[in-house]
Structure formats: structure tokens, C-alpha cells
Enzyme design. Structure first.
Site, short mmCIF file in Angstrom:
data_model
loop_
_atom_site.label_atom_id
_atom_site.label_comp_id
_atom_site.label_asym_id
_atom_site.label_seq_id
_atom_site.Cartn_x
_atom_site.Cartn_y
_atom_site.Cartn_z
N GLU A 1 0.81 -1.23 0.00
CA GLU A 1 0.00 0.00 0.00
C GLU A 1 0.83 1.27 0.00
O GLU A 1 0.52 2.23 -0.71
CB GLU A 1 -0.94 0.04 1.23
CG GLU A 1 -2.12 -0.91 1.15
CD GLU A 1 -1.77 -2.33 1.56
OE1 GLU A 1 -0.62 -2.56 2.01
OE2 GLU A 1 -2.63 -3.21 1.42
N HIS B 1 -9.55 -4.85 11.30
CA HIS B 1 -10.29 -4.69 10.04
C HIS B 1 -11.60 -3.94 10.21
O HIS B 1 -12.47 -4.02 9.36
CB HIS B 1 -10.59 -6.05 9.41
CG HIS B 1 -9.40 -6.70 8.77
ND1 HIS B 1 -8.34 -7.18 9.48
CD2 HIS B 1 -9.10 -6.93 7.47
CE1 HIS B 1 -7.44 -7.71 8.66
NE2 HIS B 1 -7.87 -7.57 7.44
#
Lengths: 459, 336
Positions: A193, A262
Site C-alpha cells: 500500500e 479490520h
């Protein structure tokens, strides 16, 4: 002409220092770069180099003198052919302007902030012409269509991210895009990322309009330096020369039973950063119209989607091209008794609560902010002027929240209209637990919204 | 200065040598002046001088073509001058004035010139590396046949995003030259104390990126290596790594007391390896220039630098309205 050597500033914060030791004496010849003295600053002992060549004519401040103010003459440097007799005519290098205290600049305050209550200008115009034919679409289909339409419209638009191409998206948002646009414009990245967010920003400076998909926003914390330091700040740092037309998008907030790492809502994190646009849509139509605006926008846009909403169906206008501007809230339900303000998945609680409250005769006005930066507080204020009460709803943490910001805006701009304190319904101040019962408790709920409304309406 | 052999035989014209001399001297004199203005309080905050490293940017700019791009870290004044940005605008940005490249809103570490295709000026160590690869990505996508020079230091070479970028740049054959300016110290930590293997240029091997070490105190060697790297990129073969061994004479920033190395070490580099003295010697010994010619160049450069300092002192502070401009764009600024 003889030149005065001034006490140098040797750190960003130094105002005075100790002239610890001279390494030259009167009559010595110095060249640029020669070390003349050791000076103690607030942090360290620094060597002080000559910047010009010449002869030391006179030392004005002796070894060991403490508290020598920056820019005090400490010695006189003679040029070739001068003698110490010339010292009286020594010219100090012009007094630096920074030393003069410039008058305290009167910066104007932020637009629409801290002002006396002005009449709010709520834009209640419809998002599409009345009578437009509608069709049922899921949020997933709407997002997919928005990207496909914009990629057809502009060759410089491309999408990159993990699993966006051959896998067609971890959440199937990029379905069929590889087939239609090919591998040049639909690019699978490695799981990296930080790196691909930076490459995306660089590409936006190079003339492209990237859409960077994060499989979820949780993973974008790996990349947040590139989003904030590189994408958001460059327009300002470059004096307007270089902007970053880029969209960062993906699912945000809690899904279901995926645990603490998450399940985080980043709305407040990004809404805090000047230079960004921050969008968190609820419905399919808003998702489509706002994503198309995001792709066309010249600024970096944070587009916060929600996994639970992806499969939810809404009415979407059947139009070749429609966009929704940033900074325009949507009133989903009109009411007179209380204003409920939310965005994204928080709208599900807000609307459900409003339906149930209506059964008891409490009419809530429900506002969907849609964009958090810029934020349409005018629509909220105008509503609160009518209802005199406000409840905010979001899944993110409470310290601070979008709700706490709205509360402060209402205090400053609609204080006299409030008949009750504003209540913020938020996620609880805990990492997201895994157990089903605890997860439910950690999020806000329709019941909490109903309770909050009853509290502010005293009913 | 001790005699030294150039890595590449000086198969180089007098005009080229004079240009290198002039360009390197401009950077050195400019930086000395910046240090002086800092001492006077006219420049604030962080100010990282490029003195000692001049041959790196001057050599690589000689290998660049019109339209190529460059991006670097916060030790950026040399890169800006070498790519042709106006010393006046750079110095005025250092003093935080209206006529600076960022109208006083960027400072020493944050300047840009889309006209000269200079994309900053970045303050976060390593962050400019993926950004540079992104610029190269755009050129490849747009079929521009241009190369991006992405400069970073030996310190940045230990950042994770550098290797994320190496991987993607190689995977996608991006036309980027990764220029590692190895000045041997990451702020105050020597390469020996920070880096597990000494040859940073070999670190591309894991990603299939060729690399080589270059004597960064020899502008001709840098130019030759730059030509080779650029040729590789333009041929569509993907990225190339140049680890350029250089040395900064000054501290990491202005407030660095430099206790991590000896004065003798610095002095030795200055006396034996100085890049400007090297070219000066080539000019004189080759009969390309006389002492008088070089004095004239010195004077000309001094004049340019003094004018830039005067300009930077005279330029007004930005209008207070500037606080609120350039936060978001209404139209897309012309980046490419």
C-alpha cells in the site's frame, strides 16, 4: 570596506549563545570555510565558519562571553589592503529583517467559522431533475458504473490496487473493468500500500487521474504518509503549482465479525486534513454521483465506502451522466421535532429510528452529510433552527467524532435555537471485539438513536 | 590538490567543462550565501546545504534531455539550480518571501517548478521514491519517452517504501533512474553503523534492477554513468540504480554540530577530492582556460548569487491572504 562579523543563528530556535572559543586571532588571514570560533547554542557546540576571505581586524567579543544575542557584531573582517584603522567605518551586513518584529499579521479567520450567526444557506435543490426515470441498483453496481463511465470519458483515468483486475475486486467493485479497459488501465498491484499509494500520487503529478483502491481503508494506514504529506499538502507547499487529482477509495468501517484491525471508521481522521476532500456516501445514487465528481475533481479525494452497504439496493436515476457536488448534504426525511445528522452506514440507524419514532408521533428530519470535507453545516444549522434539537449518528469512535464537531458548530452558530444539548451517538471507545454480542454493543444502534431522540425531545 | 585520474578520460569539450565548472560553482556559492543568510536569521527552520555534492546533480543534468523529470528530498537547492531554476526565486523561497517559488509557503524543503519539471523538495525520508516512480509511470502510460531522475540518500535507502518501489518499477519497467546520493552519513549515523551491506547499488539485484557505483566527486564519471542509465531507461528496459559516492562538507542541517566525524576527515575530502577543484584543474592543465578566465567566471557567479540574496531580502513577505489560498484547487493545475 571592513565588514562586521555578526553572532550567527546556528539553529532554528537560537536567540543567543556563548562565544566559547576563538580559533583565530587579530591579524590572522581567513578563507571561506575556515573555522573561526566555537559557539555554544541551546543544543550543542557548533563551529562557526568564515564566509568571506579577509583578515581578522578586531575581535569585539571575547572568549567565554555568555548570552551574546544573535546578530551582535563579534569581530571585524578586513579586506585586502585595509588596516585596522578602517575599523570605524566597518559596515555591518544589513540588519536582517527577521530581527525586526513585524506587526502581528491579522489573518482572516476560516470562512464560515467563529462568526456571529449568519443566516445559513441550505441548498435544497434536487440532485437530478424531477421526473427522471429511476432504476434499482446496488451500491456496488453504482460504484462500478461510475468508474466505467469516467474511464470511457477520460483516457487518463486508471485504477490500481490489490486484486482490482483479474480477480475483479475483493468486493467485486471493479467487475468487468479489465475486460473493457485492458491491463494498461486496470492494474493489479502487489500487496504494497505504501508504495502504490505513492506511485499513484506521483502519477497524478505526471498528468494522470489515478483511482487507487485500498482493499479496505484499514490497510491505508500503511500509506497514510503519502495521502497526507504528499497528496494533500503539495498544492499548498507549491504555491498552487501542483495539485494531486487522485481518488483513494475502498470499504471503510466495521464489516461483520472481522475483528479490531479490520473494523475502523476513518471519517474523522481524514476529515481533519486540509487539502483533502472526504466523501462517505450512503445510497447508490449518492455513491455514483459523488464518485464521478471525485474522479473529475482536481484534488485528492478520500472516498469511504462500506462493505455492508455494497449489496444494498436504491433508486438510481437513469441518466447518461449525472454528478453530485461536494459540500451538499441531502435531507432524506423532513420533520419538525428533531434533526438527526448522519452519513454513510450511520444513515441506516438514523432512518430506521426516524420511522419508529414517527409511529409515536415524533417527526425527525434526517440529514445525510455525504461529504465530510467540505461539510454542509448550513443545511444542519437551518434544520436545527426549525427543530431546536439535534442527534448525530456515526460508527466511528467518540474522541473526537464528526458529531462532536457538529455540536461545536451548533453551539457557535445556533446556540439560541437549541432547546436541549446535542447528543452524539457513536461507536464505543473500544477496539472492535470479535464476539458477536460484543461487536453489536461496540457499534451504535437504532435503539441508541431512538433513546437519544427521546432524551433531547423530553418525550 | 593531489593529482587524480578521471574515471572517464576527459574526452570532453572545453565548453562542457566550463559549463560544469560554472554550474557547480553556482551551487557552492549559492549554498555558502544561504548559510550566511541563515546565520543572520533571514532563513529559518531547517536548511540542508549541498556543498560538496555538486558534481552529482551537475553530472546527471548533463545526461538529461528536455522533458525529463527530477524529484528529490529536502537537500534540494542544488537540484533546483542545476535544472535551471532561477536562483532568485529559490533564495526568495528560502527567506519565505512572496517571490519565492512557492510564494513563501514551502521553504527550503518544499519547492517545485513544473516548468523545469522539478517535482520537489520532499521532507519525509524515502517518500519521494514512489512519487518519482509515479512520475515515470505517467510518462510510460502517456508514451512520453521521458525519464525521471529520483534522488535519495544512503539514509533513505533503508526505508521500506524504497523496496516496494523497486519491485513495482521493475515489474512494470518504469523509466526511472534511482540516484542514491551516498554522502556516507544519514544525519549523524555513518553508513557503517546503519547499513548491513556496504554496496547499496547491489540492492536492486533482488528486483532485477541493474546498478553501479559511481565516483560522485568526478563530474565526468557521473555524466558518463548518467548517460548509460538514461539510455537503459529510454530503451524500455526499466529502472536503473546509480549509487553515487559523494560527501557533504557541511552538517546535516544548519544546526548540526557534526561530532560524528572528525574535522580532519572533512578537510581531507575538501583538499583531495573536491569536484570543483577537479574540473578547475582539467581546465587549466588542458589549456582550456586561464586563471583569468576562471576568475571571471568566479566573479560572474558571485554576482548572480549576491543579486539573488538581495532579491530575497527585498522581496516582501507573502500577503496575509496567502494563508488561505492553494488549499484546494478549483481547476486542475497544469502538472504534466
Amino acid at each position: 570596506m571592513a565588514t562586521e562579523i555578526l553572532m550567527p543563528a546556528l539553529s532554528p530556535t537560537m536567540e543567543e549563545g556563548t562565544l566559547a572559543k576563538w580559533l583565530v586571532k587579530e591579524g590572522d588571514t581567513v578563507n571561506a570555510g575556515d573555522i573561526m570560533a566555537e559557539i555554544e547554542t541551546d543544543k550543542a557546540t557548533m563551529e562557526f565558519e568564515a564566509v568571506d576571505e579577509g583578515t581578522i581586524g578586531k575581535i569585539l567579543v571575547e572568549d567565554g562571553t555568555e548570552g551574546v544575542k544573535v546578530n551582535t557584531p563579534i569581530a571585524v573582517l578586513l579586506e585586502e589592503g585595509e588596516s585596522a584603522d578602517d575599523i570605524d567605518t566597518a559596515s555591518s551586513t544589513p540588519a536582517p529583517q527577521a530581527a525586526e518584529k513585524s506587526p502581528e499579521p491579522e489573518a482572516k479567520s476560516a470562512p464560515a467559522e467563529a462568526k456571529a450567526p449568519a443566516a445559513p444557506k441550505a441548498d435544497a435543490s434536487p440532485d437530478w431533475p424531477e421526473g427522471t426515470e429511476m432504476e434499482k441498483k446496488t451500491v456496488r453496481e453504482a460504484l462500478n458504473a461510475a468508474m466505467a463511465e469516467e474511464m470511457r470519458r477520460d483516457d487518463t483515468v486508471f485504477i490500481m490496487g490489490e486484486e482490482v483486475a483479474e480477480y475483479e475486486g475483493a468486493y467485486k467493485i471493479t467487475q468487468n473493468l479489465l475486460d473493457e479497459f485492458g491491463a494498461k488501465r486496470v492494474i493489479d498491484t502487489p500487496i504494497t500500500e505504501h508504495g502504490f499509494a505513492g506511485i499513484g500520487v506521483g502519477a497524478s503529478w505526471g498528468g494522470l487521474r489515478p483511482i487507487v483502491e485500498f482493499m479496505t481503508w484499514n490497510f491505508a494506514m500503511q500509506a497514510i504518509d503519502q495521502i497526507i504529506n504528499s497528496a494533500a499538502k503539495t498544492l499548498y507547499m507549491s504555491g498552487g503549482q501542483m495539485g494531486s487529482p487522485i481518488v483513494f477509495r475502498g470499504p471503510n468501517g466495521a464489516a461483520a465479525r472481522v475483528g479490531a484491525q479490520h473494523s475502523q471508521d476513518y471519517a474523522v481522521w481524514y476529515a481533519q486534513v486540509p487539502g483533502l476532500r472526504v466523501v462517505q456516501p450512503y445510497s447508490a445514487a449518492c455513491a455514483k454521483g459523488l464518485l464521478k465528481s471525485a474522479i473529475r475533481d482536481p484534488n485528492p479525494v478520500i472516498f469511504l465506502e462500506n462493505e455492508i452497504l455494497y449489496g444494498k439496493s436504491f433508486e438510481v436515476p437513469k441518466m447518461d451522466d449525472f454528478t453530485i457536488p461536494f459540500g451538499k448534504a441531502k435531507v432524506w426525511r423532513e420533520g419538525t421535532d428533531v434533526t438527526i445528522v448522519s452519513f454513510g452506514i450511520g444513515m441506516t440507524y438514523a432512518l430506521e429510528a426516524a420511522e419508529k419514532l414517527a409511529e409515536d408521533g415524533i417527526e425527525a428530519e434526517v440529514i445525510d452529510l455525504r461529504t465530510l470535507r467540505p461539510m454542509d453545516t448550513d443545511t444542519v444549522i437551518a434544520s436545527v433552527m426549525k427543530t431546536n434539537r439535534c442527534v448525530t449518528v456515526e460508527e466511528g469512535w467518540p474522541v473526537p467524532s464528526i458529531g462532536s464537531y457538529i455540536s461545536s458548530v451548533l453551539m457557535q452558530q445556533a446556540f439560541d435555537y437549541l432547546d436541549a444539548p446535542v447528543i452524539n451517538c457513536t461507536g464505543k471507545d473500544v477496539p472492535m471485539p470479535y464476539a458477536a454480542n460484543l461487536e453489536k454493543l461496540a457499534l451504535t444502534s437504532t435503539k441508541e438513536v431512538i433513546d437519544a431522540v427521546r432524551q433531547v425531545t423530553y418525550r | 590538490m593531489a593529482p587524480r585520474k578521471s574515471a572517464s578520460k576527459p574526452n570532453v569539450s572545453a565548453d562542457e567543462l566550463k559549463t560544469y565548472y560554472r554550474d557547480m560553482l553556482l551551487i557552492r556559492r549559492f549554498e555558502e550565501k544561504a548559510g550566511q543568510l541563515y546565520g543572520m536569521g533571514l532563513i529559518g527552520g531547517f536548511c540542508h546545504l549541498y556543498i560538496g555534492q555538486e558534481a552529482v546533480v551537475v553530472g546527471l543534468e548533463a545526461a538529461a534531455e528536455e522533458g525529463d523529470r527530477r524529484i528529490t528530498t529536502y537537500r534540494d537547492h542544488g537540484h533546483m539550480l542545476a535544472c535551471g531554476m532561477d536562483p532568485k526565486g529559490v533564495m526568495a523561497e528560502l527567506t519565505g518571501r512572496e517571490d519565492g517559488y512557492s510564494r513563501g509557503k514551502g521553504g527550503s524543503m518544499h519547492m517545485f517548478s513544473t516548468e523545469k519539471r522539478f517535482y520537489g523538495g520532499h521532507g519525509i525520508v524515502g517518500a519521494n521514491v514512489p512519487l518519482g516512480a509515479g512520475l515515470a509511470f505517467a510518462d510510460k502510460y502517456l508514451e512520453n519517452d521521458r525519464v525521471t531522475f529520483t534522488y535519495f540518500g544512503d539514509g533513505a535507502a533503508n526505508q521500506g517504501q524504497v523496496y516496494e518501489t523497486f519491485n513495482m518499477a521493475s515489474l512494470w519497467s518504469l523509466p526511472v533512474v534511482f540516484v542514491i546520493e551516498n554522502n556516507q552519513y544519514a544525519m549523524g549515523t555513518s553508513q557503517k553503523r546503519s547499513t548491513s551491506t556496504p554496496d547499496i547499488y547491489t540492492r536492486g539485484a533482488a528486483f532485477g534492477i541493474p546498478g553501479e557505483a559511481v565516483d560522485g566527486m568526478d563530474v565526468l564519471a557521473v555524466k558518463a554513468a548518467g548517460d548509460k542509465a538514461v539510455k537503459h531507461c529510454r530503451a524500455g528496459k526499466g529502472p536503473y540504480i546509480l549509487e553515487i559516492k559523494t560527501y557533504r562538507y557541511r552538517g546535516h542541517s544548519m544546526s548540526d554540530p557534526a561530532k560524528y566525524r572528525t574535522r580532519e576527515e572533512v578537510q581531507k575530502m575538501r583538499e583531495e577530492k573536491d569536484a570543483i577543484e577537479h574540473v578547475r584543474e582539467l581546465l587549466i592543465s588542458g589549456g582550456h582556460a586561464s586563471e583569468e578566465d576562471l576568475k571571471a567566471i568566479d566573479k560572474e557567479i558571485k554576482d548572480v548569487v549576491n543579486k539573488s540574496a538581495d532579491f530575497a531580502k527585498d522581496s516582501p513577505e507573502p500577503a496575509v491572504e496567502e494563508l488561505w489560498t492553494d488549499i484546494v484547487a478549483d481547476v486542475t493545475p497544469q502538472n504534466a
